[in-house]
Design a protein around this motif. Structure first.
Motif, PDB file in Angstrom:
ATOM      1  N   ALA A   6       0.831  -1.214   0.000  1.00 15.98           N
ATOM      2  CA  ALA A   6       0.000   0.000   0.000  1.00 15.98           C
ATOM      3  C   ALA A   6       0.856   1.251   0.000  1.00 15.98           C
ATOM      4  O   ALA A   6       0.544   2.234  -0.703  1.00 15.98           O
ATOM      5  CB  ALA A   6      -0.932  -0.007   1.204  1.00 15.98           C
ATOM      6  N   ARG A   7       1.958   1.232   0.746  1.00 21.32           N
ATOM      7  CA  ARG A   7       2.839   2.398   0.779  1.00 21.32           C
ATOM      8  C   ARG A   7       3.496   2.630  -0.578  1.00 21.32           C
ATOM      9  O   ARG A   7       3.651   3.767  -1.022  1.00 21.32           O
ATOM     10  CB  ARG A   7       3.898   2.206   1.862  1.00 21.32           C
ATOM     11  CG  ARG A   7       4.747   3.454   2.100  1.00 21.32           C
ATOM     12  CD  ARG A   7       5.825   3.236   3.140  1.00 21.32           C
ATOM     13  NE  ARG A   7       5.249   3.002   4.449  1.00 21.32           N
ATOM     14  CZ  ARG A   7       5.358   1.843   5.116  1.00 21.32           C
ATOM     15  NH1 ARG A   7       6.004   0.818   4.567  1.00 21.32           N
ATOM     16  NH2 ARG A   7       4.813   1.699   6.298  1.00 21.32           N
ATOM     17  N   ARG A   8       3.897   1.530  -1.266  1.00 24.28           N
ATOM     18  CA  ARG A   8       4.485   1.654  -2.589  1.00 24.28           C
ATOM     19  C   ARG A   8       3.466   2.194  -3.600  1.00 24.28           C
ATOM     20  O   ARG A   8       3.803   3.000  -4.467  1.00 24.28           O
ATOM     21  CB  ARG A   8       5.026   0.293  -3.057  1.00 24.28           C
ATOM     22  CG  ARG A   8       6.242  -0.206  -2.283  1.00 24.28           C
ATOM     23  CD  ARG A   8       7.433   0.717  -2.499  1.00 24.28           C
ATOM     24  NE  ARG A   8       7.802   0.754  -3.905  1.00 24.28           N
ATOM     25  CZ  ARG A   8       8.672  -0.074  -4.481  1.00 24.28           C
ATOM     26  NH1 ARG A   8       9.239  -1.046  -3.759  1.00 24.28           N
ATOM     27  NH2 ARG A   8       8.968   0.039  -5.759  1.00 24.28           N
ATOM     28  N   PHE A  29      -5.740  -2.498  -0.130  1.00 28.54           N
ATOM     29  CA  PHE A  29      -6.520  -1.359  -0.602  1.00 28.54           C
ATOM     30  C   PHE A  29      -7.074  -0.522   0.552  1.00 28.54           C
ATOM     31  O   PHE A  29      -7.241   0.690   0.414  1.00 28.54           O
ATOM     32  CB  PHE A  29      -7.648  -1.852  -1.516  1.00 28.54           C
ATOM     33  CG  PHE A  29      -7.158  -2.329  -2.847  1.00 28.54           C
ATOM     34  CD1 PHE A  29      -6.872  -1.423  -3.857  1.00 28.54           C
ATOM     35  CD2 PHE A  29      -6.946  -3.677  -3.090  1.00 28.54           C
ATOM     36  CE1 PHE A  29      -6.409  -1.850  -5.087  1.00 28.54           C
ATOM     37  CE2 PHE A  29      -6.483  -4.111  -4.310  1.00 28.54           C
ATOM     38  CZ  PHE A  29      -6.203  -3.206  -5.316  1.00 28.54           C
ATOM     39  N   LEU A  30      -7.343  -1.147   1.670  1.00 28.93           N
ATOM     40  CA  LEU A  30      -7.784  -0.370   2.832  1.00 28.93           C
ATOM     41  C   LEU A  30      -6.637   0.470   3.387  1.00 28.93           C
ATOM     42  O   LEU A  30      -6.842   1.627   3.792  1.00 28.93           O
ATOM     43  CB  LEU A  30      -8.342  -1.305   3.913  1.00 28.93           C
ATOM     44  CG  LEU A  30      -9.705  -1.939   3.600  1.00 28.93           C
ATOM     45  CD1 LEU A  30     -10.103  -2.921   4.703  1.00 28.93           C
ATOM     46  CD2 LEU A  30     -10.781  -0.866   3.436  1.00 28.93           C
ATOM     47  N   ALA A  33      -6.464   4.448   3.554  1.00 30.43           N
ATOM     48  CA  ALA A  33      -6.131   5.174   4.785  1.00 30.43           C
ATOM     49  C   ALA A  33      -5.078   6.241   4.521  1.00 30.43           C
ATOM     50  O   ALA A  33      -5.140   7.353   5.071  1.00 30.43           O
ATOM     51  CB  ALA A  33      -5.650   4.203   5.852  1.00 30.43           C
ATOM     52  N   PHE A  34      -4.083   5.929   3.671  1.00 27.44           N
ATOM     53  CA  PHE A  34      -3.079   6.928   3.301  1.00 27.44           C
ATOM     54  C   PHE A  34      -3.719   8.118   2.589  1.00 27.44           C
ATOM     55  O   PHE A  34      -3.376   9.284   2.858  1.00 27.44           O
ATOM     56  CB  PHE A  34      -2.008   6.299   2.408  1.00 27.44           C
ATOM     57  CG  PHE A  34      -1.074   5.375   3.135  1.00 27.44           C
ATOM     58  CD1 PHE A  34      -0.551   5.722   4.368  1.00 27.44           C
ATOM     59  CD2 PHE A  34      -0.720   4.150   2.582  1.00 27.44           C
ATOM     60  CE1 PHE A  34       0.308   4.865   5.044  1.00 27.44           C
ATOM     61  CE2 PHE A  34       0.130   3.292   3.248  1.00 27.44           C
ATOM     62  CZ  PHE A  34       0.650   3.644   4.484  1.00 27.44           C
ATOM     63  N   GLY A  91      -5.806  13.771   2.839  1.00 23.97           N
ATOM     64  CA  GLY A  91      -6.896  14.742   2.799  1.00 23.97           C
ATOM     65  C   GLY A  91      -7.119  15.409   4.144  1.00 23.97           C
ATOM     66  O   GLY A  91      -7.326  16.623   4.223  1.00 23.97           O
ATOM     67  N   LEU A  92      -7.049  14.626   5.211  1.00 27.73           N
ATOM     68  CA  LEU A  92      -7.231  15.185   6.550  1.00 27.73           C
ATOM     69  C   LEU A  92      -6.113  16.157   6.897  1.00 27.73           C
ATOM     70  O   LEU A  92      -6.347  17.190   7.538  1.00 27.73           O
ATOM     71  CB  LEU A  92      -7.293  14.065   7.584  1.00 27.73           C
ATOM     72  CG  LEU A  92      -8.498  13.112   7.501  1.00 27.73           C
ATOM     73  CD1 LEU A  92      -8.411  12.038   8.586  1.00 27.73           C
ATOM     74  CD2 LEU A  92      -9.809  13.877   7.637  1.00 27.73           C
TER      75      LEU A  92
END
Length: 416
Positions: free
Chosen positions: A8-10, A329-330, A334-335, A340-341
């Motif tokens: 997910a980080r990649r 994908f979750l 989250a990233f 956005g936050l």
């Protein structure tokens, strides 16, 4: 090593995805989350700031609790109580009590050469806490409440403009006691002018040496209208009222006047009920913003899954279970939500601080009780908003993430 988190980080930091259609859709979703967070931060900050500002002004005039004669009605022509009460030291020592002060009120009428206006004199003594009126002072000095009775009074800027009275001007007041046919006349001098923006109270209250009211009511020096009790935390007012009432009843003698405790929220219910209604507006805004952000991320996640069908097939062919692919994908979502936050927090806090320090947006005090939009930036509120938005949005993505279980390795070949 957490393989799903690594992938997910990649994906999040990958540059080759910038040309994908999903990247543009995801950017719109992230922008929606940022905008939603800005609206939520400002909504909570403005409403809580507005509530605190109005509450502090009402409490500045009437205190959180008042200890008065049981026979006194809600008017400002009061029955007296004895200033020497056996429970005073114990009352002042209560942990939730910030300050206790004596006071007296009396209605009267100001008459100048051209105008006439009914007001309420609020008598103050040496124990009066001037912090509220000093913070709202326009001009003047505190009333010197020494051994000699002074004719200096504080009036509001509204009364000053209405009656054309300036600092140092003298004016006459007329008072009519019960069973008296001829009014009593006193002359006072303007020693200070204040402005709170709470026009209903500004138009009413005049600060004066309490000994004038004692003399006008034919009271001795130990007779007052009551005590004002200031509480450290507005949220503890109801508990404080109960505790003070029990203390008074425990120290009541048969010969003493019967006392009662007046809660400011019940004395001015129309103001506090109105403030409580604002909480409902904030909750509606929060729910709508989180739902919009959630549905934006759902659409973005579905597009991402469709564009990453080949990757899903490869992971499954290498033995990855559906739950592991869903985690990828979750985590990726989250990233994106975190990004956005982050931007939403920066923009929302900056806008709030600009309003707080530079007072850019102004309001009509006759309608809103304040001159400018008040802002209360609370770290606790910001943390709760971020945690709540992240958790709820991710929870909304759990269902769409099951879409990966419908993708099989052999179908990815055909898909390509």
């Amino acid at each position: 090593m957490n393989t799903e988190l690594f992938i997910a980080r990649r994906l999040f930091s990958s540059k080759d995805s910038d040309q994908r259609l999903s990247r543009r859709i995801v950017r719109l979703a992230v922008a929606g989350i940022s905008l939603g967070m800005v609206v939520m931060i400002l909504s909570v900050a403005i409403v809580t700031g507005f509530q605190r500002e109005v509450e502090s002004k009402v409490n500045g005039f009437a205190a959180h609790l008042q200890l008065v004669n049981y026979d006194s009605n809600m008017s400002y022509q009061t029955e007296s109580i004895n200033k020497q009460q056996p429970f005073l030291n114990e009352l002042k020592a209560m942990p939730f009590v910030d300050h206790v002060q004596q006071y007296a009120t009396k209605p009267g009428m100001i008459k100048t050469e051209e105008d006439i206006q009914g007001v309420v004199l609020k008598g103050v003594a040496a124990d009066f806490d001037w912090r509220f009126f000093e913070s709202n002072k326009v001009v003047g000095q505190q009333i010197e409440l020494d051994s000699l009775r002074t004719n200096q009074v504080w009036i509001s800027e509204q009364l000053s403009n209405l009656l054309k009275l300036k600092l140092g001007d003298s004016f006459r007041m007329y008072f009519l006691n019960q069973n008296e046919k001829v009014p009593r006349i006193r002359q006072f001098d303007v020693g200070g002018v204040y402005r709170t923006g709470l026009e209903e109270f500004d138009r009413m209250f005049v600060l004066i040496d309490i000994r004038h009211i004692q003399r006008l009511n034919s009271w001795d020096e130990n007779q007052i209208s009551g005590y004002e009790i200031y509480i450290r935390n507005m949220d503890e007012v109801d508990q404080a009222e109960y505790a003070v009432r029990n203390l008074v009843l425990a120290n009541m003698n048969d010969d003493d006047s019967l006392l009662r405790v007046v809660n400011v929220k019940r004395k001015f219910p129309y103001i506090f009920d109105w403030l409580n209604l604002l909480d409902m507006n904030v909750w509606i805004i929060l729910v709508l913003m989180i739902l919009v952000a959630g549905f934006n991320m759902v659409s973005g996640l579905l597009v991402i899954i469709l564009e990453r069908t080949q990757m899903i097939g490869v992971l499954k062919s290498l033995g990855a279970a559906n739950v592991n692919v869903r985690k990828v994908f979750l985590y990726f979502s989250a990233f994106l939500i975190g990004e956005g936050l982050l931007w939403g927090n920066i923009l929302g806090i900056v806008l709030g601080l600009l309003q707080h320090y530079f007072e850019i947006i102004h309001l009509d005090p006759t309608s809103y009780y304040v001159d400018t939009v008040p802002v209360n930036i609370s770290v606790l509120h910001i943390v709760l908003l971020n945690v709540g938005a992240l958790v709820i949005t991710l929870f909304m993505l759990i269902g769409p993430s099951y879409f990966v279980s419908r993708i099989s390795p052999e179908k990815t070949v055909r898909f390509e």
